[in-house]
Structure formats: C-alpha cells, structure tokens
Design a protein around this motif. Structure first.
Motif, PDB file in Angstrom:
ATOM      1  N   ALA A 100       0.825  -1.205   0.000  1.00 49.34           N
ATOM      2  CA  ALA A 100       0.000   0.000   0.000  1.00 49.34           C
ATOM      3  C   ALA A 100       0.863   1.261   0.000  1.00 49.34           C
ATOM      4  O   ALA A 100       0.510   2.268  -0.592  1.00 49.34           O
ATOM      5  CB  ALA A 100      -0.929   0.003   1.211  1.00 49.34           C
ATOM      6  N   LYS A 101       2.021   1.201   0.644  1.00 54.64           N
ATOM      7  CA  LYS A 101       2.902   2.367   0.784  1.00 54.64           C
ATOM      8  C   LYS A 101       4.014   2.452  -0.244  1.00 54.64           C
ATOM      9  O   LYS A 101       4.527   3.539  -0.511  1.00 54.64           O
ATOM     10  CB  LYS A 101       3.560   2.349   2.166  1.00 54.64           C
ATOM     11  CG  LYS A 101       2.636   2.591   3.312  1.00 54.64           C
ATOM     12  CD  LYS A 101       3.451   2.501   4.586  1.00 54.64           C
ATOM     13  CE  LYS A 101       2.694   2.876   5.807  1.00 54.64           C
ATOM     14  NZ  LYS A 101       3.566   2.788   6.995  1.00 54.64           N
ATOM     15  N   TYR A 102       4.436   1.310  -0.762  1.00 53.11           N
ATOM     16  CA  TYR A 102       5.585   1.272  -1.666  1.00 53.11           C
ATOM     17  C   TYR A 102       5.193   0.602  -2.973  1.00 53.11           C
ATOM     18  O   TYR A 102       4.776  -0.564  -2.955  1.00 53.11           O
ATOM     19  CB  TYR A 102       6.756   0.500  -1.031  1.00 53.11           C
ATOM     20  CG  TYR A 102       7.219   1.081   0.275  1.00 53.11           C
ATOM     21  CD1 TYR A 102       8.134   2.136   0.294  1.00 53.11           C
ATOM     22  CD2 TYR A 102       6.749   0.585   1.483  1.00 53.11           C
ATOM     23  CE1 TYR A 102       8.561   2.672   1.497  1.00 53.11           C
ATOM     24  CE2 TYR A 102       7.171   1.123   2.685  1.00 53.11           C
ATOM     25  CZ  TYR A 102       8.075   2.165   2.690  1.00 53.11           C
ATOM     26  OH  TYR A 102       8.494   2.701   3.872  1.00 53.11           O
ATOM     27  N   PRO A 103       5.311   1.288  -4.089  1.00 49.74           N
ATOM     28  CA  PRO A 103       4.965   0.675  -5.382  1.00 49.74           C
ATOM     29  C   PRO A 103       5.693  -0.656  -5.568  1.00 49.74           C
ATOM     30  O   PRO A 103       6.902  -0.746  -5.366  1.00 49.74           O
ATOM     31  CB  PRO A 103       5.433   1.707  -6.409  1.00 49.74           C
ATOM     32  CG  PRO A 103       5.407   3.013  -5.673  1.00 49.74           C
ATOM     33  CD  PRO A 103       5.787   2.662  -4.251  1.00 49.74           C
ATOM     34  N   GLY A 104       4.932  -1.685  -5.882  1.00 46.00           N
ATOM     35  CA  GLY A 104       5.507  -3.007  -6.079  1.00 46.00           C
ATOM     36  C   GLY A 104       5.973  -3.661  -4.794  1.00 46.00           C
ATOM     37  O   GLY A 104       6.591  -4.716  -4.829  1.00 46.00           O
ATOM     38  N   GLY A 105       5.701  -3.048  -3.643  1.00 51.82           N
ATOM     39  CA  GLY A 105       6.099  -3.615  -2.366  1.00 51.82           C
ATOM     40  C   GLY A 105       7.575  -3.464  -2.060  1.00 51.82           C
ATOM     41  O   GLY A 105       8.069  -4.025  -1.089  1.00 51.82           O
ATOM     42  N   LYS A 106       8.284  -2.681  -2.872  1.00 52.58           N
ATOM     43  CA  LYS A 106       9.733  -2.525  -2.692  1.00 52.58           C
ATOM     44  C   LYS A 106      10.006  -1.390  -1.716  1.00 52.58           C
ATOM     45  O   LYS A 106       9.944  -0.216  -2.066  1.00 52.58           O
ATOM     46  CB  LYS A 106      10.407  -2.268  -4.030  1.00 52.58           C
ATOM     47  CG  LYS A 106      10.351  -3.478  -4.955  1.00 52.58           C
ATOM     48  CD  LYS A 106      11.120  -3.227  -6.226  1.00 52.58           C
ATOM     49  CE  LYS A 106      12.587  -3.252  -5.891  1.00 52.58           C
ATOM     50  NZ  LYS A 106      13.456  -3.165  -7.062  1.00 52.58           N
ATOM     51  N   LYS A 107      10.333  -1.762  -0.486  1.00 49.84           N
ATOM     52  CA  LYS A 107      10.607  -0.789   0.568  1.00 49.84           C
ATOM     53  C   LYS A 107      12.005  -0.189   0.438  1.00 49.84           C
ATOM     54  O   LYS A 107      12.260   0.916   0.889  1.00 49.84           O
ATOM     55  CB  LYS A 107      10.448  -1.479   1.929  1.00 49.84           C
ATOM     56  CG  LYS A 107      10.522  -0.552   3.109  1.00 49.84           C
ATOM     57  CD  LYS A 107      10.193  -1.290   4.394  1.00 49.84           C
ATOM     58  CE  LYS A 107      10.260  -0.381   5.590  1.00 49.84           C
ATOM     59  NZ  LYS A 107       9.899  -1.069   6.828  1.00 49.84           N
ATOM     60  N   TYR A 108      12.927  -0.952  -0.173  1.00 45.30           N
ATOM     61  CA  TYR A 108      14.314  -0.507  -0.291  1.00 45.30           C
ATOM     62  C   TYR A 108      14.706  -0.386  -1.759  1.00 45.30           C
ATOM     63  O   TYR A 108      14.282  -1.189  -2.596  1.00 45.30           O
ATOM     64  CB  TYR A 108      15.247  -1.489   0.432  1.00 45.30           C
ATOM     65  CG  TYR A 108      14.922  -1.593   1.899  1.00 45.30           C
ATOM     66  CD1 TYR A 108      15.416  -0.659   2.807  1.00 45.30           C
ATOM     67  CD2 TYR A 108      14.096  -2.601   2.379  1.00 45.30           C
ATOM     68  CE1 TYR A 108      15.100  -0.739   4.149  1.00 45.30           C
ATOM     69  CE2 TYR A 108      13.773  -2.684   3.715  1.00 45.30           C
ATOM     70  CZ  TYR A 108      14.277  -1.748   4.605  1.00 45.30           C
ATOM     71  OH  TYR A 108      13.955  -1.824   5.927  1.00 45.30           O
ATOM     72  N   ASP A 109      15.541   0.585  -2.067  1.00 40.86           N
ATOM     73  CA  ASP A 109      16.025   0.718  -3.434  1.00 40.86           C
ATOM     74  C   ASP A 109      17.183  -0.246  -3.671  1.00 40.86           C
ATOM     75  O   ASP A 109      17.575  -1.002  -2.775  1.00 40.86           O
ATOM     76  CB  ASP A 109      16.412   2.171  -3.747  1.00 40.86           C
ATOM     77  CG  ASP A 109      17.567   2.700  -2.919  1.00 40.86           C
ATOM     78  OD1 ASP A 109      18.371   1.890  -2.412  1.00 40.86           O
ATOM     79  OD2 ASP A 109      17.679   3.929  -2.790  1.00 40.86           O
ATOM     80  N   ASP A 110      17.740  -0.216  -4.865  1.00 43.64           N
ATOM     81  CA  ASP A 110      18.803  -1.155  -5.228  1.00 43.64           C
ATOM     82  C   ASP A 110      20.063  -0.982  -4.386  1.00 43.64           C
ATOM     83  O   ASP A 110      20.869  -1.910  -4.276  1.00 43.64           O
ATOM     84  CB  ASP A 110      19.143  -1.023  -6.712  1.00 43.64           C
ATOM     85  CG  ASP A 110      18.004  -1.482  -7.596  1.00 43.64           C
ATOM     86  OD1 ASP A 110      17.165  -2.272  -7.121  1.00 43.64           O
ATOM     87  OD2 ASP A 110      17.945  -1.042  -8.760  1.00 43.64           O
ATOM     88  N   ASP A 111      20.238   0.174  -3.771  1.00 41.29           N
ATOM     89  CA  ASP A 111      21.400   0.430  -2.912  1.00 41.29           C
ATOM     90  C   ASP A 111      21.143   0.046  -1.449  1.00 41.29           C
ATOM     91  O   ASP A 111      22.002   0.260  -0.597  1.00 41.29           O
ATOM     92  CB  ASP A 111      21.792   1.909  -2.969  1.00 41.29           C
ATOM     93  CG  ASP A 111      22.243   2.336  -4.352  1.00 41.29           C
ATOM     94  OD1 ASP A 111      22.809   1.476  -5.075  1.00 41.29           O
ATOM     95  OD2 ASP A 111      22.022   3.502  -4.709  1.00 41.29           O
ATOM     96  N   GLY A 112      19.953  -0.471  -1.172  1.00 38.00           N
ATOM     97  CA  GLY A 112      19.633  -0.867   0.190  1.00 38.00           C
ATOM     98  C   GLY A 112      19.083   0.264   1.045  1.00 38.00           C
ATOM     99  O   GLY A 112      18.835   0.079   2.235  1.00 38.00           O
ATOM    100  N   GLU A 113      18.896   1.417   0.463  1.00 38.11           N
ATOM    101  CA  GLU A 113      18.333   2.558   1.195  1.00 38.11           C
ATOM    102  C   GLU A 113      16.813   2.459   1.196  1.00 38.11           C
ATOM    103  O   GLU A 113      16.205   2.096   0.197  1.00 38.11           O
ATOM    104  CB  GLU A 113      18.750   3.880   0.528  1.00 38.11           C
ATOM    105  CG  GLU A 113      20.246   4.119   0.525  1.00 38.11           C
ATOM    106  CD  GLU A 113      20.790   4.369   1.920  1.00 38.11           C
ATOM    107  OE1 GLU A 113      20.127   5.073   2.703  1.00 38.11           O
ATOM    108  OE2 GLU A 113      21.878   3.837   2.220  1.00 38.11           O
ATOM    109  N   GLU A 114      16.220   2.807   2.339  1.00 42.83           N
ATOM    110  CA  GLU A 114      14.762   2.771   2.418  1.00 42.83           C
ATOM    111  C   GLU A 114      14.172   3.869   1.547  1.00 42.83           C
ATOM    112  O   GLU A 114      14.608   5.028   1.596  1.00 42.83           O
ATOM    113  CB  GLU A 114      14.292   2.941   3.862  1.00 42.83           C
ATOM    114  CG  GLU A 114      12.807   2.743   4.006  1.00 42.83           C
ATOM    115  CD  GLU A 114      12.350   2.639   5.447  1.00 42.83           C
ATOM    116  OE1 GLU A 114      11.144   2.864   5.676  1.00 42.83           O
ATOM    117  OE2 GLU A 114      13.162   2.334   6.327  1.00 42.83           O
TER     118      GLU A 114
END
Length: 157
Positions: A100-114
C-alpha cells in the motif's frame, strides 16, 4: 534479519509444536512479532495455504479463514495455534501495508536505502491491510488469548 523465510534453520524446525507446545516458548518469545510463521508446524501447514493479501476480496476470505482456525484453536485451548493465527493476520496486515505504501512492495532501493513511502501507492492493498488489521486486533484483544498468553509467559519465568 527478517521475520519470515530468512530465519535460520534450527533444531526446532523438526518439532511438532502441537505435541510439544513448550518448545514454542523455548524458541519464540511472546513479543508480538511474526517470528516462526514459516517454521512452526503443524500450524504453518494449516494456516499458510489460506493466507493471501492480493486484493480486498482475497484478504477478506483469508482473514475469515484464519480467524476460523483461530476459533478452533481457541476451543481446543491450543495457545500456540492461537498465537500462530494471530501472526498470520498480523503478517497479512504488514505485507499488504508494504504494498500500500511502496509501489511493487519494494521498501528498499537497489542500494539498500529505504525508499520514501507513498500515501497510498496501492489502494487495494490498503483495503486488504484494513481487513487483516480488524482480525488481528480481534485476536489480540480476545480475553482468552490474553489469559493463555499470560499463562505461557508465567511458565517460562
């Protein structure tokens, strides 16, 4: 470490927690977490097949089925089953909220940052989360659940 499939395998994985409920207390603190949802048998096999948060309809069906299982465990005085049903409802809420909060359920980016959460990236998942939250709250506030939880806490002190 996440509270789900990344848990390390341990000797408790071979335990039948219905036959040996004392091992549940030995291996999992009663801390309100989701730990053990993918490990604690036979409950995992009984609850996981009914767990879905894809959309509000599947969440409603899932939450109702999990709650039915909870009531069966409650009738049998099976606290471990009751707590596992609580965990699956809680996990339905937390996973649906992530989407609901993160598109595609991805809370972290590719660098591991939230990533910065969006409000609401997926309104269907938000509705699914609300459904699970109602059942989760119903279980947590159930007087019988609270009584058995306290009894289990006391037997470990």
């Amino acid at each position: 470490m996440s509270n789900d499939q990344s848990e390390t395998d341990g000797p408790e994985d071979d335990a039948n927690y219905r036959e040996h409920p004392e091992k549940y207390i030995e291996n999992y603190e009663l801390d309100g977490s989701e730990k053990g949802v993918f490990k604690v048998e036979p409950y995992k096999s009984e609850l996981l097949p009914h767990w879905s948060y894809a959309d509000p309809e599947s969440a409603e069906e899932s939450a109702n089925k999990l709650f039915e299982q909870y009531e069966t465990y409650r009738e049998n005085g099976d606290f471990v089953g009751m707590d596992m049903a609580r965990k699956y409802c809680q996990m339905g809420f937390t996973r649906a909220m992530r989407y609901a909060k993160y598109p595609g359920g991805k809370k972290y980016d590719d660098d591991g940052e939230e990533r910065e959460p969006e409000r609401w990236a997926d309104s269907e998942k938000r509705e699914a989360a609300k459904i699970f939250k109602r059942r989760w709250d119903e279980i947590r506030h159930d007087e019988r659940y609270q009584t058995l939880k306290e009894e289990y806490r006391n037997c470990t002190q």
